[in-house]
Design an enzyme around this catalytic site. Structure first.
Site, PDB file in Angstrom:
ATOM      1  N   SER A   8       0.878  -1.615  -0.041  1.00  0.00           N
ATOM      2  CA  SER A   8       0.173  -0.166   0.030  1.00  0.00           C
ATOM      3  C   SER A   8       1.451   1.541  -0.127  1.00  0.00           C
ATOM      4  CB  SER A   8      -0.389   0.188   1.174  1.00  0.00           C
ATOM      5  OG  SER A   8      -1.645   1.090   1.094  1.00  0.00           O
ATOM      6  N   HIS A  33      -1.687  -1.605  -4.265  1.00  0.00           N
ATOM      7  CA  HIS A  33      -2.674  -0.930  -3.827  1.00  0.00           C
ATOM      8  C   HIS A  33      -2.646   0.881  -3.580  1.00  0.00           C
ATOM      9  CE1 HIS A  33      -6.056  -1.732  -0.124  1.00  0.00           C
ATOM     10  NE2 HIS A  33      -5.371  -0.868   0.151  1.00  0.00           N
ATOM     11  N   ASP A  35      -4.829   3.805  -1.426  1.00  0.00           N
ATOM     12  CA  ASP A  35      -6.177   3.885  -0.684  1.00  0.00           C
ATOM     13  C   ASP A  35      -6.443   5.464  -1.261  1.00  0.00           C
ATOM     14  OD1 ASP A  35      -5.946   1.754   1.488  1.00  0.00           O
ATOM     15  OD2 ASP A  35      -3.822   2.140   1.798  1.00  0.00           O
ATOM     16  N   MET A  37      -8.909   8.254   0.110  1.00  0.00           N
ATOM     17  CA  MET A  37      -9.873   8.426   1.687  1.00  0.00           C
ATOM     18  C   MET A  37     -10.507  10.173   0.624  1.00  0.00           C
ATOM     19  SD  MET A  37      -7.378   7.141   4.052  1.00  0.00           S
ATOM     20  CE  MET A  37      -6.064   6.137   4.117  1.00  0.00           C
ATOM     21  N   HIS A  66      -8.647   1.074  -3.470  1.00  0.00           N
ATOM     22  CA  HIS A  66      -8.989   1.461  -2.535  1.00  0.00           C
ATOM     23  C   HIS A  66     -10.080   2.651  -1.749  1.00  0.00           C
ATOM     24  CE1 HIS A  66      -9.287  -1.028   1.939  1.00  0.00           C
ATOM     25  NE2 HIS A  66     -10.452   0.042   1.645  1.00  0.00           N
ATOM     26  N   MET A  68     -11.987   4.543   0.092  1.00  0.00           N
ATOM     27  CA  MET A  68     -12.559   5.085   1.066  1.00  0.00           C
ATOM     28  C   MET A  68     -13.471   6.287   1.567  1.00  0.00           C
ATOM     29  SD  MET A  68      -9.697   3.267   3.434  1.00  0.00           S
ATOM     30  CE  MET A  68      -8.305   3.522   2.170  1.00  0.00           C
ATOM     31  N   MET A 137     -10.932  -5.787   5.902  1.00  0.00           N
ATOM     32  CA  MET A 137     -10.114  -5.223   7.197  1.00  0.00           C
ATOM     33  C   MET A 137      -9.803  -5.219   8.512  1.00  0.00           C
ATOM     34  SD  MET A 137      -9.548  -2.385   4.679  1.00  0.00           S
ATOM     35  CE  MET A 137      -8.793  -1.185   5.927  1.00  0.00           C
ATOM     36  N   ASP A 175      -5.951  -6.273   4.949  1.00  0.00           N
ATOM     37  CA  ASP A 175      -6.076  -4.834   4.774  1.00  0.00           C
ATOM     38  C   ASP A 175      -5.459  -4.155   6.970  1.00  0.00           C
ATOM     39  OD1 ASP A 175      -5.122  -2.539   4.192  1.00  0.00           O
ATOM     40  OD2 ASP A 175      -6.431  -1.775   2.966  1.00  0.00           O
TER      41      ASP A 175
HETATM   42  C1  DX5 Z   1      -5.936   1.404   5.895  1.00  0.00           C
HETATM   43  C2  DX5 Z   1      -5.391   1.792   4.928  1.00  0.00           C
HETATM   44  C3  DX5 Z   1      -5.183   0.273   4.173  1.00  0.00           C
HETATM   45  C4  DX5 Z   1      -3.687   1.355   5.237  1.00  0.00           C
HETATM   46  C5  DX5 Z   1      -2.762   0.238   5.712  1.00  0.00           C
HETATM   47  O1  DX5 Z   1      -7.158   2.318   5.722  1.00  0.00           O
HETATM   48  O2  DX5 Z   1      -6.938   0.959   4.252  1.00  0.00           O
HETATM   49  O3  DX5 Z   1      -4.473   0.148   3.425  1.00  0.00           O
HETATM   50  O4  DX5 Z   1      -2.455   1.475   3.847  1.00  0.00           O
HETATM   51  O5  DX5 Z   1      -1.038   0.451   6.305  1.00  0.00           O
HETATM   52  P1  DX5 Z   1      -0.227  -0.234   7.093  1.00  0.00           P
HETATM   53  O6  DX5 Z   1      -0.105  -1.521   6.753  1.00  0.00           O
HETATM   54  O7  DX5 Z   1       0.745   0.182   7.943  1.00  0.00           O
HETATM   55  O8  DX5 Z   1      -1.229  -0.480   7.916  1.00  0.00           O
HETATM   56 ZN    ZN Z   2      -6.496  -0.200   2.139  1.00  0.00          ZN
END
Ligand code: DX5
Ligand code: ZN
Length: 242
Positions: A8, A33, A35, A37, A66, A68, A137, A175
């Site tokens: 990620s 990956h 992310d 947000m 991903h 979010m 998650m 994740d």
């Molecule tokens: C969290 C994200 C993850 C995040 C994981 O909301 O969806 O993908 O990047 O990070 P680590 O591996 O540091 O927990």
């Molecule tokens: Zn993620």
């Protein structure tokens, strides 16, 4: 079962993003990956389609996005045009999940549904047939570098069982908080795609060493499992010959 690693980039050094992604690719990453947000669905902001577009030029790996965000439908087209290969959308807060999944498929992309730690795995029951992957998650979404929530382990097992029953072949991903200690635990519970941010990009050791550490932990787990299976087999052979 082979376990795939999805670094990620949330934990990457954005000033050296291309270089770090290339390093992950050269050291066995299976997909990247991304992310996304929106400061609303989760209390943090991250990145948009421009990052996907830039990454598309530097890596041949699949880019999984991903989302979010509160209204994923609004951005599917833009991310698809930028180069996303798959979308992970949340079960939570989506009153039209089936429609969202159908739209992802209509774009010719892989579809996955993510569930938060407090959401039971059973909610996947009526949607899993339409999915290429589910994502459990293992932290609350929104931030990298959080602690793995151990109570998600039995849920991963239940989700694996549900997937085997309803859609064998659908991948089970996890994740959040995945590192060399937790990777074997989630893999044993049935996860086959491991997203890891800080464990890959967050340390001083560099991406190559971090990737190797995760791979070693997973390979070692295979050795242990094989040894346990061998000794169980020997035990049962001894019993039947007695
Ligand atoms: C969290 C994200 C993850 C995040 C994981 O909301 O969806 O993908 O990047 O990070 P680590 O591996 O540091 O927990
Ligand atoms: Zn993620």
């Amino acid at each position: 079962m082979t376990v795939k690693l999805a670094p990620s980039i949330l934990a990457a050094d954005f000033a050296r993003l291309g270089q770090q992604v290339t390093e992950a690719e050269q050291n066995g990453a299976d997909r990247i990956h991304v992310d996304v947000m929106d400061g609303h669905f989760v209390p943090n902001l991250s990145m948009g389609p421009a990052i996907v577009q830039s990454l598309r030029r530097v890596t041949g790996l699949p880019l999984e996005t991903h989302l979010m965000i509160s209204d994923p439908d609004l951005f599917l087209d833009e991310f698809a045009a930028a180069g996303s290969d798959s979308f992970l959308v949340h079960w939570e807060g989506n009153n039209n999940l089936h429609r969202t999944v159908q739209r992802i498929r209509a774009l010719g992309k892989r579809a996955a549904v993510a569930i938060n730690p407090a959401t039971p795995g059973a909610v996947l029951d009526e949607i899993v047939q339409d999915l290429d992957q589910v994502l459990v998650m293992t932290v609350n979404p929104g931030f990298g570098h959080q602690q793995f929530i151990r109570t998600t382990l039995p849920k991963i097992e239940r989700v694996r069982a549900l997937v085997e029953r309803r859609k064998p072949g659908c991948e089970v991903g996890v994740d959040g908080g995945i590192d060399a200690t937790t990777a074997p635990l989630v893999a044993r519970a049935g996860a086959t795609v491991l997203v890891a941010g800080s464990a890959i990009f967050g340390g001083r050791e560099g991406v190559a060493t971090a990737m190797k550490r995760l791979q070693t932990a997973l390979n070692h787990m295979d050795d242990e499992t094989e040894a346990a299976e061998q000794s169980a087999l020997q035990r049962s052979q001894r019993c039947s010959s007695e």
